[in-house]
Design a protein around this motif. Structure first.
Motif, PDB file in Angstrom:
ATOM      1  N   ARG A   1      18.632   9.667  -0.549  1.00 25.31           N
ATOM      2  CA  ARG A   1      17.704   8.560  -0.814  1.00 25.31           C
ATOM      3  C   ARG A   1      16.379   8.776  -0.097  1.00 25.31           C
ATOM      4  N   LYS A   2      15.325   8.311  -0.758  1.00 28.21           N
ATOM      5  CA  LYS A   2      14.002   8.275  -0.163  1.00 28.21           C
ATOM      6  C   LYS A   2      13.562   6.835  -0.348  1.00 28.21           C
ATOM      7  N   ARG A   3      12.958   6.220   0.665  1.00 24.57           N
ATOM      8  CA  ARG A   3      12.608   4.814   0.529  1.00 24.57           C
ATOM      9  C   ARG A   3      11.111   4.620   0.465  1.00 24.57           C
ATOM     10  N   ARG A   4      10.713   3.429   0.028  1.00 22.11           N
ATOM     11  CA  ARG A   4       9.286   3.163  -0.109  1.00 22.11           C
ATOM     12  C   ARG A   4       8.617   2.921   1.239  1.00 22.11           C
ATOM     13  N   TYR A   5       9.399   2.737   2.293  1.00 19.73           N
ATOM     14  CA  TYR A   5       8.844   2.466   3.612  1.00 19.73           C
ATOM     15  C   TYR A   5       8.647   3.766   4.391  1.00 19.73           C
ATOM     16  N   LEU A   6       7.808   3.711   5.428  1.00 21.15           N
ATOM     17  CA  LEU A   6       7.455   4.915   6.188  1.00 21.15           C
ATOM     18  C   LEU A   6       8.200   5.028   7.517  1.00 21.15           C
ATOM     19  N   PHE A   7       9.285   4.267   7.690  1.00 19.15           N
ATOM     20  CA  PHE A   7       9.942   4.275   8.998  1.00 19.15           C
ATOM     21  C   PHE A   7      10.613   5.610   9.303  1.00 19.15           C
ATOM     22  N   THR A   8      11.243   6.218   8.312  1.00 18.33           N
ATOM     23  CA  THR A   8      11.855   7.525   8.578  1.00 18.33           C
ATOM     24  C   THR A   8      10.812   8.485   9.134  1.00 18.33           C
ATOM     25  N   GLU A   9       9.630   8.457   8.540  1.00 16.78           N
ATOM     26  CA  GLU A   9       8.571   9.370   8.983  1.00 16.78           C
ATOM     27  C   GLU A   9       8.154   9.088  10.421  1.00 16.78           C
ATOM     28  N   THR A  10       8.092   7.799  10.805  1.00 16.97           N
ATOM     29  CA  THR A  10       7.682   7.513  12.198  1.00 16.97           C
ATOM     30  C   THR A  10       8.723   8.055  13.179  1.00 16.97           C
ATOM     31  N   PHE A  11       9.994   7.981  12.811  1.00 17.45           N
ATOM     32  CA  PHE A  11      11.023   8.526  13.711  1.00 17.45           C
ATOM     33  C   PHE A  11      11.001  10.064  13.679  1.00 17.45           C
ATOM     34  N   GLY A  12      10.630  10.619  12.532  1.00 20.97           N
ATOM     35  CA  GLY A  12      10.436  12.066  12.455  1.00 20.97           C
ATOM     36  C   GLY A  12       9.355  12.541  13.426  1.00 20.97           C
ATOM     37  N   VAL A  13       8.272  11.778  13.502  1.00 24.50           N
ATOM     38  CA  VAL A  13       7.177  12.129  14.420  1.00 24.50           C
ATOM     39  C   VAL A  13       7.668  12.167  15.864  1.00 24.50           C
TER      40      VAL A  13
ATOM     41  N   GLY B   1      -1.529   0.233  -1.752  1.00 22.29           N
ATOM     42  CA  GLY B   1      -1.206   0.669  -3.105  1.00 22.29           C
ATOM     43  C   GLY B   1      -0.712   2.098  -3.170  1.00 22.29           C
ATOM     44  N   SER B   2      -0.779   2.829  -2.041  1.00 23.71           N
ATOM     45  CA  SER B   2      -0.335   4.224  -2.082  1.00 23.71           C
ATOM     46  C   SER B   2       1.187   4.332  -2.093  1.00 23.71           C
ATOM     47  N   LEU B   3       1.855   3.290  -1.637  1.00 23.12           N
ATOM     48  CA  LEU B   3       3.314   3.264  -1.699  1.00 23.12           C
ATOM     49  C   LEU B   3       3.736   2.203  -2.711  1.00 23.12           C
ATOM     50  N   GLU B   4       4.809   2.505  -3.438  1.00 27.87           N
ATOM     51  CA  GLU B   4       5.310   1.551  -4.434  1.00 27.87           C
ATOM     52  C   GLU B   4       5.631   0.214  -3.759  1.00 27.87           C
ATOM     53  N   PRO B   5       4.991  -0.867  -4.188  1.00 23.22           N
ATOM     54  CA  PRO B   5       5.238  -2.150  -3.516  1.00 23.22           C
ATOM     55  C   PRO B   5       6.549  -2.783  -3.959  1.00 23.22           C
ATOM     56  N   LYS B   6       7.130  -3.592  -3.078  1.00 23.27           N
ATOM     57  CA  LYS B   6       8.374  -4.292  -3.390  1.00 23.27           C
ATOM     58  C   LYS B   6       8.090  -5.470  -4.316  1.00 23.27           C
ATOM     59  N   VAL B   7       6.981  -6.136  -4.033  1.00 18.37           N
ATOM     60  CA  VAL B   7       6.590  -7.314  -4.806  1.00 18.37           C
ATOM     61  C   VAL B   7       5.407  -6.921  -5.698  1.00 18.37           C
ATOM     62  N   ILE B   8       5.346  -7.473  -6.898  1.00 16.71           N
ATOM     63  CA  ILE B   8       4.273  -7.158  -7.836  1.00 16.71           C
ATOM     64  C   ILE B   8       2.931  -7.586  -7.220  1.00 16.71           C
ATOM     65  N   PRO B   9       2.045  -6.623  -6.914  1.00 13.19           N
ATOM     66  CA  PRO B   9       0.864  -6.920  -6.081  1.00 13.19           C
ATOM     67  C   PRO B   9      -0.148  -7.854  -6.729  1.00 13.19           C
ATOM     68  N   GLU B  10      -0.166  -7.927  -8.059  1.00 12.62           N
ATOM     69  CA  GLU B  10      -1.073  -8.880  -8.712  1.00 12.62           C
ATOM     70  C   GLU B  10      -0.687 -10.312  -8.355  1.00 12.62           C
ATOM     71  N   THR B  11       0.579 -10.528  -8.005  1.00 10.88           N
ATOM     72  CA  THR B  11       1.044 -11.873  -7.672  1.00 10.88           C
ATOM     73  C   THR B  11       0.979 -12.151  -6.177  1.00 10.88           C
TER      74      THR B  11
ATOM     75  N   LEU C   1       7.191 -11.853  -9.582  1.00 13.72           N
ATOM     76  CA  LEU C   1       7.243 -11.361  -8.205  1.00 13.72           C
ATOM     77  C   LEU C   1       7.990 -10.037  -8.087  1.00 13.72           C
ATOM     78  N   ARG C   2       9.183  -9.980  -8.666  1.00 16.90           N
ATOM     79  CA  ARG C   2       9.977  -8.754  -8.547  1.00 16.90           C
ATOM     80  C   ARG C   2      10.754  -8.476  -9.820  1.00 16.90           C
ATOM     81  N   LYS C   3      10.894  -7.189 -10.085  1.00 17.66           N
ATOM     82  CA  LYS C   3      11.747  -6.716 -11.171  1.00 17.66           C
ATOM     83  C   LYS C   3      12.652  -5.704 -10.510  1.00 17.66           C
ATOM     84  N   ARG C   4      13.935  -5.708 -10.797  1.00 13.83           N
ATOM     85  CA  ARG C   4      14.840  -4.800 -10.100  1.00 13.83           C
ATOM     86  C   ARG C   4      15.379  -3.737 -11.034  1.00 13.83           C
ATOM     87  N   ARG C   5      15.938  -2.691 -10.429  1.00 16.04           N
ATOM     88  CA  ARG C   5      16.452  -1.588 -11.240  1.00 16.04           C
ATOM     89  C   ARG C   5      17.764  -1.944 -11.920  1.00 16.04           C
TER      90      ARG C   5
END
Lengths: 395, 395
Positions: free
Chosen positions: A111-123, A157-167, B110-114
């Motif tokens: 799995r790869k996630r939309r968040y950058l936490f793995t990368e911060t621990f990698g650093v 916007g560089s990472l896929e957002p969890k919530v639809i950003p227009e809203t 707000l959200r659409k899921r897989r």
């Protein structure tokens, strides 16, 4: 704190760290067959999942290198840190320079996630190992990864957002707080680099967007410009342990710069969180709180987790020695006392991670996607080092 | 079951349903300002989040239409079902025909899921309303949505996978089980349609991939060809309440077709789950179990949730009347007795959703992304209708 108590606690944390916490992980998690560490363990140290969570892979690697750098030059710790770094370099990265969140035991990406936490621990893993070994390649990789994190963080916007950003566009406290600590670790490994400005900027983010003095709270999630999202449970969400961790990251920065104003700036964060988070009914620190006193929506909201207690033990001890305020010593003794009564696993070593509100065991596993050798050994190491430095100063 | 007890329970379920459960939701959740329902409510029925979860929007709409179709022709229920359908049609759908998982109070996405669960609940809402109102457009939309679900379900790779498919391809029990019930509801609204074959195929999926008689278990997650993923906690994961729900969906199919073999086929699923899931220590049904008796990794594994108990109450009652086996009556009385002692909120109505293992309240909210008017009113309605039909048969 009396000298006798300082001596007693300094020895206690050292002993627990080197004869209990670390041996549990070194003995049970070192994977000589496939490399890296199998940290997803049950109470006895048996593998509960063969998945290798890369948060934990990076964190155990950081801990081992940190022990070598700050406690003792044990060859075993350096060798095992290299063992972790080898796995991270070989299997941790995707083609785009980002990291995988989890891989199989033999290193295939899961799995790869939309968040950058793995990368911060990698650093922090790569940087701390570079500091221990002098390995320039690891330092270079850590710096490159930190640049990627900063770049993605500052480009909405560089990472896929969890919530639809227009809203709805929100900001989370986590990415502000974790960058403070990540940059601090990188700075120690790269003394010629210029990191203070970036650290200032991350601390500014915390106070600009998330700290709400009128609510006596640091909010986990706010609108893009720091707006209070009071209609939503996530907008009212407080994680006391998380704020306490942020508070001591900032206090460490004050200590590093010899800047007491920065320490003072972080004090309210600690004070609010201890007041809000302490459970008067059963003791211990609650996991989630609603800032308006409403029902938190997380099913685990009233559980007692190992990590907020570790953060509060070191946070209050550090605050006491930086401010000399007695209240933090009282908090330290109260939280430490409750924690070592309830969390340590006297049968199989290390700590139980998840207790019910009343302090009884809810889950007895030792590792999962989040739990591993990090909060506990860091707390034990940092408390020991702080107390040892006080004893040395006192002569 | 004695006739007196049948009468007593039939009245009890009816009264609870129409004077307690439904009024709580109708009074507190109907949104005359923005349409649809605000179901994310606290204990007293006040809004805890303005978000409108579309699982729950669809489920309340289905319940209202079902009550109209099966219990009484109350105009209020039909009008409110239309009120829900209007919101779903106006704000529930994305351009690709799929549905949003959550929208704001005024309907912005707000959200659409897989996952396809929102869509399955959309089908039952639209189909049940079509059956109540005769509205051909709603039936057409329900059929179109069901086709989309079946198409995406049968085309592996058509939905973004959670795990990198080159490393691991899995199958989840949920999509097999939910299609059985979704198709049953659609069939009732569309008597000329051909659904039995699709239902057979969904039931076959359950037994082909997930039922493991040697383990006395129905597994939640297996490999793509039904392989046992014993090295992973998700591969060993059992959700007793979920299996009980599957078991009664299949028993209902046996009842509908007058096919006792199908009922018998589902019995072991019910038996295993009751044996595994019942908590001998405090009573009630545990949420998650590891099939090898190891520590489940879900923090809420030992909590007692309202929904598995609702499923078990109706599942055991149905099993008793279809098989005439006394053990199911005993289970029914035991589970029902425990549930109505612990879950009902005697102060504000409806049920508490989340209890600690010992039966004390963990969270007192009435609605969230998952909880709303569905499992409880369905259980009360179905139990009442079953008991009423027995009384009518007995004359």
């Amino acid at each position: 704190m009396k000298k006798k108590r300082i001596q007693e606690l300094s020895s206690y944390f050292y002993e627990q760290l080197v004869t209990n916490t670390m041996p549990f992980w070194i003995d049970h998690a070192t994977d000589r067959e496939f490399g890296g560490f199998t940290t997803f363990l049950d109470r006895k140290g048996k593998i509960l999942s063969t998945d290798k969570p890369m948060w934990v892979m990076s964190r155990i690697t950081w801990v081992l290198a940190r022990l070598y750098n700050e406690l003792e030059k044990r060859e075993q710790w350096l060798e095992l840190a290299r063992h972790g770094v080898d796995f991270i370099k070989k299997y941790g990265f995707d083609h785009d320079g980002r990291m995988f969140y989890a891989v199989t035991r033999d290193g295939r990406p899961l799995r790869k996630r939309r968040y950058l936490f793995t990368e911060t621990f990698g650093v922090i893993a790569l940087a701390e190992y570079a500091r221990a070994s002098g390995d320039a390649e690891s330092l270079g990789l850590a710096k490159k990864l930190m640049n990627l994190i900063q770049d993605l963080y500052h480009r909405p916007g560089s990472l896929e957002p969890k919530v639809i950003p227009e809203t709805l566009q929100t900001r989370g406290h986590s990415m502000a707080m974790i960058r403070i600590n990540t940059l601090q670790v990188l700075r120690a490994a790269d003394p010629k680099g210029k990191y203070n400005e970036q650290i200032d900027q991350a601390i500014d983010d915390v106070f600009t967007y998330f700290v709400k003095p009128d609510k006596k709270a640091l909010l986990e999630t706010v609108g893009f410009n720091g707006e209070y999202l009071g209609d939503l449970p996530e907008g009212r969400c407080i994680i006391p342990g998380h704020i306490i961790e942020t508070a001591w990251f900032i206090m460490e920065e004050g200590k590093h710069r010899n800047d007491l104003e920065l320490v003072k700036k972080a004090q309210p964060l600690l004070d609010w969180s201890l007041d809000l988070g302490w459970d008067d009914r059963y003791g211990g620190i609650l996991y989630y709180i609603d800032v308006e006193g409403r029902q938190p929506i997380q099913l685990e909201w009233d559980m007692k987790l190992w990590w907020p207690h570790n953060e509060a033990i070191y946070g209050t001890l550090l605050a006491h020695f930086l401010t000399e305020e007695k209240q933090y010593l009282d908090w330290f003794e109260k939280i430490h006392g409750w924690a070592i009564k309830h969390f340590p696993d006297n049968e199989y070593g290390e700590w139980i991670g998840y207790l019910h509100r009343d302090g009884s065991i809810a889950l007895d596993l030792k590792g999962n996607y989040f739990k591993g050798p990090f909060h506990l050994p860091r707390q034990q190491l940092y408390c020991h080092l702080l107390l040892k430095s006080l004893l040395e100063k006192a002569g």
